[in-house]
Structures are given as structure tokens and as C-alpha cells.
Design a protein around this motif. Structure first.
Motif, PDB file in Angstrom:
ATOM      1  N   ASP A   1       0.843  -1.195   0.000  1.00  0.00           N
ATOM      2  CA  ASP A   1       0.000   0.000   0.000  1.00  0.00           C
ATOM      3  C   ASP A   1       0.880   1.247   0.000  1.00  0.00           C
ATOM      4  OD1 ASP A   1      -1.826   2.005   0.365  1.00  0.00           O
ATOM      5  OD2 ASP A   1      -2.858   1.064   2.048  1.00  0.00           O
ATOM      6  N   ASP A   2       0.819   2.029  -1.080  1.00  0.00           N
ATOM      7  CA  ASP A   2       1.712   3.179  -1.207  1.00  0.00           C
ATOM      8  C   ASP A   2       1.029   4.490  -0.827  1.00  0.00           C
ATOM      9  OD1 ASP A   2       0.012   3.409  -3.319  1.00  0.00           O
ATOM     10  OD2 ASP A   2       1.546   3.633  -4.859  1.00  0.00           O
ATOM     11  N   ALA A   3       0.056   4.417   0.077  1.00  0.00           N
ATOM     12  CA  ALA A   3      -0.572   5.652   0.546  1.00  0.00           C
ATOM     13  C   ALA A   3       0.467   6.575   1.180  1.00  0.00           C
ATOM     14  CB  ALA A   3      -1.680   5.333   1.548  1.00  0.00           C
ATOM     15  N   ASP A   4       1.498   5.974   1.778  1.00  0.00           N
ATOM     16  CA  ASP A   4       2.624   6.750   2.322  1.00  0.00           C
ATOM     17  C   ASP A   4       3.871   6.427   1.510  1.00  0.00           C
ATOM     18  OD1 ASP A   4       1.237   7.997   4.403  1.00  0.00           O
ATOM     19  OD2 ASP A   4       1.428   6.222   5.663  1.00  0.00           O
ATOM     20  N   ASN A   5       3.803   6.651   0.190  1.00  0.00           N
ATOM     21  CA  ASN A   5       4.861   6.130  -0.664  1.00  0.00           C
ATOM     22  C   ASN A   5       6.138   6.950  -0.663  1.00  0.00           C
ATOM     23  OD1 ASN A   5       4.108   8.310  -2.229  1.00  0.00           O
ATOM     24  ND2 ASN A   5       3.321   7.090  -3.928  1.00  0.00           N
ATOM     25  N   TRP A   6       6.337   7.744   0.361  1.00  0.00           N
ATOM     26  CA  TRP A   6       7.650   8.359   0.548  1.00  0.00           C
ATOM     27  C   TRP A   6       8.595   7.384   1.246  1.00  0.00           C
ATOM     28  CZ3 TRP A   6       9.264   9.101   5.636  1.00  0.00           C
ATOM     29  CH2 TRP A   6       8.272   8.971   6.613  1.00  0.00           C
ATOM     30  N   LYS A   7       8.058   6.232   1.705  1.00  0.00           N
ATOM     31  CA  LYS A   7       8.887   5.195   2.310  1.00  0.00           C
ATOM     32  C   LYS A   7       9.107   4.067   1.314  1.00  0.00           C
ATOM     33  CE  LYS A   7       6.987   5.907   6.971  1.00  0.00           C
ATOM     34  NZ  LYS A   7       6.278   5.237   8.091  1.00  0.00           N
ATOM     35  N   SER A   8      10.281   3.478   1.322  1.00  0.00           N
ATOM     36  CA  SER A   8      10.569   2.366   0.427  1.00  0.00           C
ATOM     37  C   SER A   8       9.812   1.120   0.875  1.00  0.00           C
ATOM     38  CB  SER A   8      12.066   2.060   0.409  1.00  0.00           C
ATOM     39  OG  SER A   8      12.302   0.824  -0.240  1.00  0.00           O
ATOM     40  N   PRO A   9       8.964   0.544   0.024  1.00  0.00           N
ATOM     41  CA  PRO A   9       8.226  -0.664   0.412  1.00  0.00           C
ATOM     42  C   PRO A   9       9.146  -1.855   0.654  1.00  0.00           C
ATOM     43  CG  PRO A   9       7.964  -0.236  -1.933  1.00  0.00           C
ATOM     44  CD  PRO A   9       8.649   0.966  -1.354  1.00  0.00           C
ATOM     45  N   CYS A  10      10.316  -1.855   0.022  1.00  0.00           N
ATOM     46  CA  CYS A  10      11.251  -2.969   0.230  1.00  0.00           C
ATOM     47  C   CYS A  10      11.717  -3.015   1.678  1.00  0.00           C
ATOM     48  CB  CYS A  10      12.438  -2.836  -0.717  1.00  0.00           C
ATOM     49  SG  CYS A  10      11.981  -2.847  -2.465  1.00  0.00           S
ATOM     50  N   ARG A  11      12.066  -1.864   2.224  1.00  0.00           N
ATOM     51  CA  ARG A  11      12.529  -1.832   3.607  1.00  0.00           C
ATOM     52  C   ARG A  11      11.368  -2.019   4.587  1.00  0.00           C
ATOM     53  NH1 ARG A  11      16.245  -2.155   0.792  1.00  0.00           N
ATOM     54  NH2 ARG A  11      15.586  -4.261   1.294  1.00  0.00           N
ATOM     55  N   ILE A  12      10.199  -1.499   4.244  1.00  0.00           N
ATOM     56  CA  ILE A  12       9.036  -1.687   5.113  1.00  0.00           C
ATOM     57  C   ILE A  12       8.712  -3.169   5.251  1.00  0.00           C
ATOM     58  CG2 ILE A  12       6.547  -1.316   5.306  1.00  0.00           C
ATOM     59  CD1 ILE A  12       6.964   1.432   4.054  1.00  0.00           C
ATOM     60  N   GLN A  13       8.765  -3.908   4.139  1.00  0.00           N
ATOM     61  CA  GLN A  13       8.454  -5.333   4.200  1.00  0.00           C
ATOM     62  C   GLN A  13       9.544  -6.117   4.926  1.00  0.00           C
ATOM     63  OE1 GLN A  13       5.517  -5.614   3.951  1.00  0.00           O
ATOM     64  NE2 GLN A  13       4.740  -6.179   1.935  1.00  0.00           N
ATOM     65  N   ASP A  14      10.794  -5.681   4.824  1.00  0.00           N
ATOM     66  CA  ASP A  14      11.845  -6.278   5.658  1.00  0.00           C
ATOM     67  C   ASP A  14      11.474  -6.156   7.130  1.00  0.00           C
ATOM     68  OD1 ASP A  14      13.596  -7.108   3.672  1.00  0.00           O
ATOM     69  OD2 ASP A  14      14.752  -5.248   3.678  1.00  0.00           O
ATOM     70  N   GLU A  15      11.015  -4.976   7.481  1.00  0.00           N
ATOM     71  CA  GLU A  15      10.647  -4.700   8.871  1.00  0.00           C
ATOM     72  C   GLU A  15       9.507  -5.604   9.327  1.00  0.00           C
ATOM     73  OE1 GLU A  15       8.613  -0.965  11.286  1.00  0.00           O
ATOM     74  OE2 GLU A  15       9.856  -0.563   9.528  1.00  0.00           O
ATOM     75  N   LYS A  16       8.463  -5.694   8.514  1.00  0.00           N
ATOM     76  CA  LYS A  16       7.290  -6.479   8.905  1.00  0.00           C
ATOM     77  C   LYS A  16       7.620  -7.971   8.987  1.00  0.00           C
ATOM     78  CE  LYS A  16       3.863  -3.180   7.175  1.00  0.00           C
ATOM     79  NZ  LYS A  16       3.221  -2.943   8.486  1.00  0.00           N
ATOM     80  N   TYR A  17       8.354  -8.472   8.014  1.00  0.00           N
ATOM     81  CA  TYR A  17       8.728  -9.889   8.000  1.00  0.00           C
ATOM     82  C   TYR A  17       9.603 -10.237   9.204  1.00  0.00           C
ATOM     83  CZ  TYR A  17      11.333 -14.053   6.329  1.00  0.00           C
ATOM     84  OH  TYR A  17      11.942 -15.283   6.211  1.00  0.00           O
ATOM     85  N   SER A  18      10.600  -9.407   9.484  1.00  0.00           N
ATOM     86  CA  SER A  18      11.512  -9.709  10.589  1.00  0.00           C
ATOM     87  C   SER A  18      10.793  -9.638  11.932  1.00  0.00           C
ATOM     88  CB  SER A  18      12.708  -8.750  10.570  1.00  0.00           C
ATOM     89  OG  SER A  18      12.325  -7.423  10.878  1.00  0.00           O
ATOM     90  N   ARG A  19       9.873  -8.721  12.057  1.00  0.00           N
ATOM     91  CA  ARG A  19       9.158  -8.577  13.326  1.00  0.00           C
ATOM     92  C   ARG A  19       8.141  -9.701  13.534  1.00  0.00           C
ATOM     93  NH1 ARG A  19       8.149  -2.346  15.030  1.00  0.00           N
ATOM     94  NH2 ARG A  19      10.299  -1.661  14.821  1.00  0.00           N
ATOM     95  N   GLU A  20       7.402 -10.019  12.496  1.00  0.00           N
ATOM     96  CA  GLU A  20       6.361 -11.036  12.679  1.00  0.00           C
ATOM     97  C   GLU A  20       6.965 -12.406  12.970  1.00  0.00           C
ATOM     98  OE1 GLU A  20       1.917 -11.890  11.409  1.00  0.00           O
ATOM     99  OE2 GLU A  20       3.144 -10.980   9.845  1.00  0.00           O
ATOM    100  N   THR A  21       8.009 -12.771  12.251  1.00  0.00           N
ATOM    101  CA  THR A  21       8.628 -14.074  12.504  1.00  0.00           C
ATOM    102  C   THR A  21       9.215 -14.138  13.909  1.00  0.00           C
ATOM    103  OG1 THR A  21      10.616 -13.238  11.371  1.00  0.00           O
ATOM    104  CG2 THR A  21       9.119 -14.628  10.096  1.00  0.00           C
ATOM    105  N   HIS A  22       9.809 -13.044  14.361  1.00  0.00           N
ATOM    106  CA  HIS A  22      10.370 -13.036  15.713  1.00  0.00           C
ATOM    107  C   HIS A  22       9.261 -13.122  16.759  1.00  0.00           C
ATOM    108  CE1 HIS A  22      13.380 -12.428  18.776  1.00  0.00           C
ATOM    109  NE2 HIS A  22      12.726 -11.388  19.264  1.00  0.00           N
ATOM    110  N   ALA A  23       8.143 -12.447  16.510  1.00  0.00           N
ATOM    111  CA  ALA A  23       7.027 -12.500  17.456  1.00  0.00           C
ATOM    112  C   ALA A  23       6.495 -13.922  17.591  1.00  0.00           C
ATOM    113  CB  ALA A  23       5.915 -11.554  17.008  1.00  0.00           C
ATOM    114  N   TYR A  24       6.360 -14.630  16.473  1.00  0.00           N
ATOM    115  CA  TYR A  24       5.890 -16.016  16.543  1.00  0.00           C
ATOM    116  C   TYR A  24       6.869 -16.880  17.334  1.00  0.00           C
ATOM    117  CZ  TYR A  24       1.714 -15.935  13.629  1.00  0.00           C
ATOM    118  OH  TYR A  24       0.436 -15.724  13.157  1.00  0.00           O
ATOM    119  N   SER A  25       8.145 -16.582  17.227  1.00  0.00           N
ATOM    120  CA  SER A  25       9.141 -17.333  17.983  1.00  0.00           C
ATOM    121  C   SER A  25       9.025 -17.051  19.476  1.00  0.00           C
ATOM    122  CB  SER A  25      10.546 -16.976  17.483  1.00  0.00           C
ATOM    123  OG  SER A  25      11.536 -17.623  18.249  1.00  0.00           O
ATOM    124  N   VAL A  26       8.933 -15.779  19.841  1.00  0.00           N
ATOM    125  CA  VAL A  26       8.830 -15.410  21.255  1.00  0.00           C
ATOM    126  C   VAL A  26       7.551 -15.971  21.875  1.00  0.00           C
ATOM    127  CG1 VAL A  26       8.618 -13.463  22.853  1.00  0.00           C
ATOM    128  CG2 VAL A  26      10.226 -13.334  20.947  1.00  0.00           C
TER     129      VAL A  26
END
Length: 330
Positions: free
Chosen positions: A121-146
Motif C-alpha cells: 500500500d503506497d498511501a505513504d509512498n515516501w517510504k521504500s516498500p522494500c525496507r518496510i516489508q523487511d521490517e514487517k517480515y523480521s518482526r512477525e517471525t520473531h514475534a511467533y518465535s517469542v
């Protein structure tokens, strides 16, 4: 039009995620979860130049996900039903058939959740979606582990994290997408469900379950920044049970991303915080599920936690549910 730049939607290829589509994924160990200080603050000048020269698909190939570590397991998948597949969207989710032996280890359907930056969703497309998805993927997988002890009960089983290479149309390049495979929870999310279909006793039990689990997660120093009805499933045949399904926007170490705190331990990590403090105001997102006096009910349900409230905790988190100096809703 979104953010500061023209929407990327007209430049994107059609979504490849359709029933019957077959693809192969490879196991992947995610990078450590992003911290508040690592958050993407905006495109760099070079990224903006590359975005408009290459187009969104080849831009994703030029800026692949953070490395992590590739595994050796490969799994063949086939899309069965679409759950949430659209453009733009923060993630793409669908059920899949796993063409491999006795996978998954638990019976039932499997959900694939893809962190595809091309259709973000590029409603805030001043941010790179590639880095945003890195953030979401890394956080969600870690949360499932914890939260692994709650998999299969309060949250779905996570069967693993994977990587997928997708060829780019009219190009010899591929773009890489990270994904996770999850247990499918048949039921309805609370945003879709009609509260009027549930009697008050059932709705009270639902809210109690939500509060108990959120408080347990907070005790593990995880902040559910998107604790919303759309992310809570009421399983079919067991409507009083609640299952939380989205951890892409959690914050670790009790560090909110958009707030200033005088020191890192301001929210007292490692200490249990009674719902009498943190839930003393009725949450607006759940207001249509609540038709009873909130504070007396909360006090009755969680009176046994009052002994955990120390002067230090009260100073940080404010008055409890039996105080009169705060509003009834947030």
C-alpha cells in the motif's frame, strides 16, 4: 495519488496470485527484528532515481530483501483460495496446497502470507516498500518465535519462514519475496462479525480473553500496536475463543516507535502490568462489542491482579480502573 509522489499502481504488473498458481519456496532464516531506530524514514535520493528509471518491479529486484540465511528445504505450493489478495495491500494471503509428504505437522489448511513490496500500500509512498516489508517480515517471525508457547491456541501455528523468487515480465531478472506459512483458522474476524449475533455473556468472555492475552504479550515486552478487531479471529464452533493473527506491526522491548521516552526502560520491561491500569479506558476499536459499564466489570474480572500494582508502576501507567480521574474511552 498518495504521499508526496504519484501512485505506483498504474506501473505495477498484474497480481500473480490466483487460484491454481504453482510455485516453489525455499526455507529462510529471517534477519533479527527491526528496532525503533532502524525504521525506514524515507527513500534515499538514489532510491527515488532508481524507482522512476527502473519501474516498481525492477526496483524490487534492485533492492532485494535483507539477506538473513537461506535454508536447504524446498516446498512446492499451489494456491487454493484467496483470503486477502489485492493491490495495494500490506500483505498477500491465501490458502495453499502443500505438495510434500506429511507437511504440515498439524492437520488442516495452510495459509501463505507474503510480504510482497511490489504491491504494498503506497498511501505513504515516501517510504521504500522494500525496507518496510523487511521490517514487517523480521518482526512477525520473531514475534511467533517469542510467543511459540501459544501457537495452536491463542495464535496460529507458524510452520516456517520462506523465500520465493518471481520472474519479472519482459525481463531476465527475478524479484525476491519473503513469506511465512501458517495454520488456517476457520472462523470470522471480529471486524466482520456482528456483535448482535453474540449474547452479552459471550461478548464479555471474548473481551476478557483479549485483555488476558494482550497483557500476557505485554509481559513478554511485546507491544501489539495493531490490536484491532480485524486481526482477531473467533474460531468456528468456539466463539468465546480468540486467536490473534497479525504481528507485523509489533514493537519489542516495550519501545513504541512514534513516541519519545526519557529512557529505554521507561515502560518497565519485564514487569507484569495489571489490566486495571492498561485497560482502564474502554478501547474505541472494540466499543461496538461492549454494552456494559466498563470499569466495574474490568475491576471484577481482574481484581486479583491489583496486588501487582506497585507505586512505581502506578506512577508510569496511571490510575487503576476504580479511579475517577480518567475518561471511559480512549
Amino acid at each position: 495519488m498518495g504521499g508526496h509522489f504519484m501512485s505506483l499502481s498504474p506501473l505495477r504488473p498484474s497480481l500473480p496470485y490466483v487460484p491454481g498458481w504453482k510455485f516453489t519456496v525455499q526455507s529462510h532464516l529471517p534477519p533479527p527484528p527491526f528496532t525503533a531506530t532502524q525504521r525506514q524514514r524515507g527513500y534515499t535520493g538514489q532510491e527515488l532515481e532508481d524507482l522512476w528509471q527502473l519501474g516498481p518491479a525492477e526496483f524490487c529486484a534492485q533492492y532485494p530483501p535483507l539477506l538473513g540465511e537461506m535454508g536447504s528445504e524446498k516446498i512446492n505450493l499451489e494456491i487454493i483460495d484467496l483470503l486477502k489478495v489485492k493491490e495495494p495491500c500490506n500483505s498477500q494471503t491465501f490458502t495453499v496446497k502443500v505438495n510434500q509428504g506429511n507437511f504440515p505437522p498439524h492437520s488442516g489448511k495452510v495459509v501463505a502470507k507474503l510480504y510482497d513490496p511490489l504491491y504494498y500500500d503506497d498511501a505513504d509512498n515516501w517510504k521504500s516498500p522494500c525496507r518496510i516489508q523487511d521490517e514487517k517480515y523480521s518482526r512477525e517471525t520473531h514475534a511467533y518465535s517469542v510467543l511459540s508457547e501459544f501457537q495452536g491456541s491463542r495464535i496460529p501455528y507458524m510452520y516456517g519462514s520462506y523465500s520465493l523468487d518471481i520472474p519479472i515480465e519482459n525481463s531476465n531478472k527475478v524479484r525476491t519475496v519473503r513469506l511465512i506459512l501458517l495454520e488456517y483458522i476457520p472462523g470470522v474476524d471480529m471486524q466482520t462479525a456482528a456483535p448482535s449475533d453474540f449474547d452479552q455473556e459471550t461478548r464479555q468472555e471474548i473481551m476478557k480473553n483479549i485483555i488476558e492475552f494482550e497483557s500476557t504479550v505485554f509481559f513478554k515486552d511485546i507491544i501489539l500496536q495493531d490490536n484491532h478487531p480485524r486481526n482477531i479471529i473467533l474460531p468456528k464452533g468456539d466463539p468465546k475463543r480468540t486467536v490473534l493473527i497479525d504481528f507485523a506491526d509489533v514493537a519489542f522491548n516495550r519501545r513504541f516507535e512514534d513516541r519519545y521516552f526519557p529512557h529505554p526502560d521507561f515502560l518497565l520491561p519485564g514487569q507484569y502490568i495489571s489490566p486495571l491500569l492498561r485497560w482502564r479506558t474502554k478501547k474505541t476499536a472494540f466499543s461496538n462489542w461492549i454494552d456494559w459499564e466498563w470499569r466495574p466489570w474490568l475491576k471484577a474480572q481482574f481484581a486479583h491482579t491489583s496486588s501487582t500494582i506497585t507505586p512505581e508502576i502506578r506512577e508510569v501507567f496511571g490510575p487503576s480502573s476504580d479511579s475517577e480521574d480518567s475518561d471511559d474511552s480512549d
